[in-house]
Enzyme design. Structure first.
Site, mmCIF file in Angstrom:
data_model
loop_
_atom_site.group_PDB
_atom_site.id
_atom_site.type_symbol
_atom_site.label_atom_id
_atom_site.label_comp_id
_atom_site.label_asym_id
_atom_site.label_seq_id
_atom_site.Cartn_x
_atom_site.Cartn_y
_atom_site.Cartn_z
ATOM 1 N N SER A 1 0.876 -1.172 -0.090
ATOM 2 C CA SER A 1 -0.108 0.067 0.131
ATOM 3 C C SER A 1 0.882 1.445 0.003
ATOM 4 C CB SER A 1 -1.012 0.119 1.336
ATOM 5 O OG SER A 1 -1.896 0.862 1.110
ATOM 6 N N ASP B 1 -10.143 -5.032 -3.869
ATOM 7 C CA ASP B 1 -9.504 -4.442 -2.689
ATOM 8 C C ASP B 1 -10.534 -3.124 -2.583
ATOM 9 O OD1 ASP B 1 -7.727 -2.364 -1.494
ATOM 10 O OD2 ASP B 1 -6.158 -3.053 -2.743
ATOM 11 N N HIS C 1 -7.361 -6.013 0.596
ATOM 12 C CA HIS C 1 -6.325 -5.277 0.652
ATOM 13 C C HIS C 1 -5.047 -5.537 1.365
ATOM 14 C CE1 HIS C 1 -3.870 -1.301 0.136
ATOM 15 N NE2 HIS C 1 -3.959 -1.141 1.199
#
Length: 261
Positions: A100, A200, A230
């Site tokens: 991320s 996600d 995610h």
């Protein structure tokens, strides 16, 4: 939470370091409002594979969300870069992995340090399509936080150790990091393994598409994670991530060693 559980949670969110091979080192970067909890199983796997591993706790994380509002993206990056530089003094080939926001930091390191051997990205974030994000510069001056966006994990009962609130000044700073990273994606030439989830709820698929379209790497592998959300490093596809990344590191290092021979 009992004192024993609190102690265990604190230990899990702490930075992790393992000295293994002098040939291969791996730096891992966790996500926004998260902590090393999201990356620790991956770090343990890499350590068991014999690699030297560094998993820092980024500034403003792992304490209270208000602390994150006090730290701009440049501090997160500087901390990650310091760990990278330390690894380069120990290992011949240094790789950087990111989840991320950690993926954005990984990309920035690759842009600034062409000597990085290769990068692995899991659901990297470099942009958002949310219309309210345009209000962050103004909103963050009058509102400290909003409800958090963490723990997007398909596997039942798994938590990533993130903040329950999203600090808005830090979120505004994250958007500045994204802008810098996107502007220089063409500087990324390292071998790249990008793994992204089919579903996600935090990072839109346009993020991975933008990365793949923007980087200049010729050695690029894309893997779709069918069974994870995610935080895929803690989800059903974690073993696949661990296996593919280990194979990637060994292959790229061997090719580099062959070039030096």
């Amino acid at each position: 939470m009992s004192s024993a559980e609190a102690s265990e949670a604190s230990a899990a969110s702490a930075a992790f370091a393992h000295d293994g091979s002098e040939e291969i080192g791996v730096l891992l970067c966790h996500g926004f409002t998260g902590s090393p909890v999201s990356m620790r199983p991956w770090a343990d796997h890499l350590a068991e594979a014999g690699f030297t591993v560094r998993l820092p706790l980024l500034p403003g994380h792992g304490t209270h969300w208000r602390d994150l509002n006090k730290t701009p993206w440049t501090e997160w990056y500087a901390h990650a870069e310091k760990a990278f530089v330390e690894l380069t003094g120990r290992c011949r080939s240094v790789f950087v992995f990111g989840l991320s926001m950690g993926g954005a930091l990984t990309l920035r390191l690759a842009e600034e340090h062409p000597e990085i051997a290769g990068i692995v990205l899991v659901n990297p974030s470099v942009l958002t399509l949310r219309k309210d994000a345009k209000l962050l510069p103004v909103l963050s001056k009058v509102l400290a936080s909003l409800p958090g966006i963490g723990n997007d994990i398909a596997k039942p009962g798994v938590l990533e150790g993130c903040y329950e609130r999203m600090p808005l000044r830090a979120a505004a700073s994250l958007s500045l990091l994204w802008r810098v990273v996107r502007a220089d994606l063409g500087k990324v030439v390292q071998p790249t393994l990008l793994l992204h989830s089919a579903v996600d709820h935090v990072v839109e698929p346009e993020n991975s598409a933008a990365v793949l379209a923007g980087i200049a790497s010729t050695d690029v592998t894309e893997v779709v994670l069918a069974n994870s959300y995610h935080v895929a490093t803690l989800d059903h596809d974690a073993p696949l991530i661990f296996e593919r990344s280990t194979e990637f590191v060994r292959r790229v290092h061997a090719e580099r060693a062959g070039d030096r021979a």
